[in-house]
Design an enzyme around this catalytic site. Structure first.
Site, PDB file in Angstrom:
ATOM      1  N   LYS A  53       0.845  -1.200   0.000  1.00 49.44           N
ATOM      2  CA  LYS A  53       0.000   0.000   0.000  1.00 49.44           C
ATOM      3  C   LYS A  53       0.882   1.252   0.000  1.00 49.44           C
ATOM      4  O   LYS A  53       0.602   2.212  -0.723  1.00 49.44           O
ATOM      5  CB  LYS A  53      -0.917  -0.015   1.235  1.00 49.44           C
ATOM      6  CG  LYS A  53      -2.035  -1.046   1.114  1.00 49.44           C
ATOM      7  CD  LYS A  53      -2.753  -1.302   2.432  1.00 49.44           C
ATOM      8  CE  LYS A  53      -3.740  -2.454   2.275  1.00 49.44           C
ATOM      9  NZ  LYS A  53      -4.324  -2.896   3.544  1.00 49.44           N
ATOM     10  N   GLN A  97      -4.420  -1.566   9.808  1.00 48.27           N
ATOM     11  CA  GLN A  97      -4.310  -2.897   9.202  1.00 48.27           C
ATOM     12  C   GLN A  97      -4.833  -3.959  10.174  1.00 48.27           C
ATOM     13  O   GLN A  97      -4.455  -3.969  11.342  1.00 48.27           O
ATOM     14  CB  GLN A  97      -2.836  -3.164   8.844  1.00 48.27           C
ATOM     15  CG  GLN A  97      -2.591  -4.472   8.128  1.00 48.27           C
ATOM     16  CD  GLN A  97      -3.223  -4.519   6.737  1.00 48.27           C
ATOM     17  OE1 GLN A  97      -3.167  -3.558   5.977  1.00 48.27           O
ATOM     18  NE2 GLN A  97      -3.829  -5.649   6.406  1.00 48.27           N
ATOM     19  N   ASP A 120     -11.257   2.863   4.383  1.00 45.68           N
ATOM     20  CA  ASP A 120     -11.622   1.447   4.232  1.00 45.68           C
ATOM     21  C   ASP A 120     -13.141   1.256   4.165  1.00 45.68           C
ATOM     22  O   ASP A 120     -13.613   0.171   3.837  1.00 45.68           O
ATOM     23  CB  ASP A 120     -11.123   0.655   5.458  1.00 45.68           C
ATOM     24  CG  ASP A 120      -9.800  -0.043   5.194  1.00 45.68           C
ATOM     25  OD1 ASP A 120      -9.535  -0.351   4.025  1.00 45.68           O
ATOM     26  OD2 ASP A 120      -9.060  -0.275   6.161  1.00 45.68           O
TER      27      ASP A 120
END
Ligand code: NDP
Length: 288
Positions: A53, A97, A120
């Site tokens: 990422k 994460q 997200d």
């Protein structure tokens, strides 16, 4: 008949180039989109995802900072970091994460993230907005699947889409996005009776199960579009999807290989969400 195998490098590469261009335009207006990625603990797979990422951000011209915290970090320390990122004007997106260590409540952490920076789409406010069709960040993997279907020229409206999996991050939001695109949606899961009977009616079949190669030729209607979200590691160390690619490729009309398509497109949607959050913060309308 052999399926059209989607070329992730081409399809995702072209989309990333478009996003990079939009980032450059925003930078010219004085705003550099910024993403903060937080990782707690030493899970090797998570560190690989975070590195990917970070690299994708760099390539797109998006500022990215990675906060690596030790396994023993307390929930309060993590929440404190989130609060400081919420109030940091150069950060437009925050991603924590998963998985988090067991002593930290993931829900509590997600709820602390400013919904405007929730790239997200995990925050309950954004999940609710998705449900009622209000604008907001897109759930990365499901939105990536929609983008893949559109870019591959697959008609979604009026089609029967069958999603296997009902997780909060893939299966459920996938169903919502397909409904938005006017598909007729069936969701299957581990308690579904006669899975094969349902999947073999699908015009568009989306597998998000997390079990290697369980979807075989008999699950697929001839000519169906098959999107494989699964990422599984075989004993040999090789990565594979939930779909038995070699068995299904002759049956489908379009198919995504694993790895190489859904994974990179998921990261691309993360870039898009960060760009759009920065555009909103700067009062600039998004290009699409
Ligand atoms: P979860 O484990 O949270 O969910 C799996 C879903 O599959 C559950 O709803 C489960 O049903 C269902 N399921 C399990 N076994 C069967 C079965 N035999 N038949 C039918 N349904 C079944 O996984 P995720 O949704 O988080 O992820 C799914 C896969 O996608 C994983 O391989 C993951 O690695 C991958 N993934 C890939 C991403 C990418 O970027 N490419 C991003 C996110 C995930 P039940 O609810 O009843 O338990």
């Amino acid at each position: 008949m052999s399926a059209h195998v989607i070329n992730g490098k081409e399809l995702v590469g072209a989309y990333r180039a478009e996003i990079k261009e939009q980032v450059e335009q925003l930078v010219k207006q004085g705003v550099t989109p910024g993403l903060a990625v937080v990782i707690v603990g030493d899970d090797p797979a998570s560190h690989v995802y975070v590195r990917n990422k970070h690299r994708a951000c760099e390539e797109a011209g998006i500022y990215s900072e990675v906060h690596k915290l030790p396994e023993e970090t307390t929930e309060d320390e993590l929440l404190e970091l989130i609060r400081s990122l919420n109030s940091n004007a150069s950060i437009h997106g925050i991603l924590v994460q998963s998985p988090l260590p067991k002593h930290i409540h993931e829900e509590r952490v997600v709820e602390e993230i400013d919904p405007e920076k929730d790239v997200d789409c995990f925050h309950p406010v954004n999940v609710g907005n998705l449900m009622i069709g209000k604008p907001g960040p897109a759930p990365c993997t499901p939105a990536g699947v929609i983008e893949i279907l559109k870019k591959a020229g697959v008609e979604i409206a009026g089609k029967h889409a069958v999603v296997i999996g009902r997780s909060n991050i893939v299966g459920k939001p996938m169903g919502m996005l397909l409904l938005r695109e006017n598909a007729t949606v069936t969701t299957c899961h581990s308690r579904t009776a006669n899975l094969e009977q349902l999947t073999s009616q699908a015009d568009i079949l989306i597998a998000a199960i997390g079990k290697p190669q369980v979807i075989k030729r008999q699950h697929v209607k001839p000519g169906a579009v098959v999107i494989d979200v699964g990422i599984n590691r075989l004993e040999s160390g090789k990565l594979c999807g939930d779909v038995d690619f070699d068995d299904v490729v002759e049956e489908a009309s379009v198919i995504t290989p694993v790895p190489g398509v859904v994974g990179p497109m998921t990261i691309t949607i993360l870039l898009r969400n960060t760009l759009e959050a920065a555009q909103r913060a700067a009062g600039v309308a998004a290009a699409q």
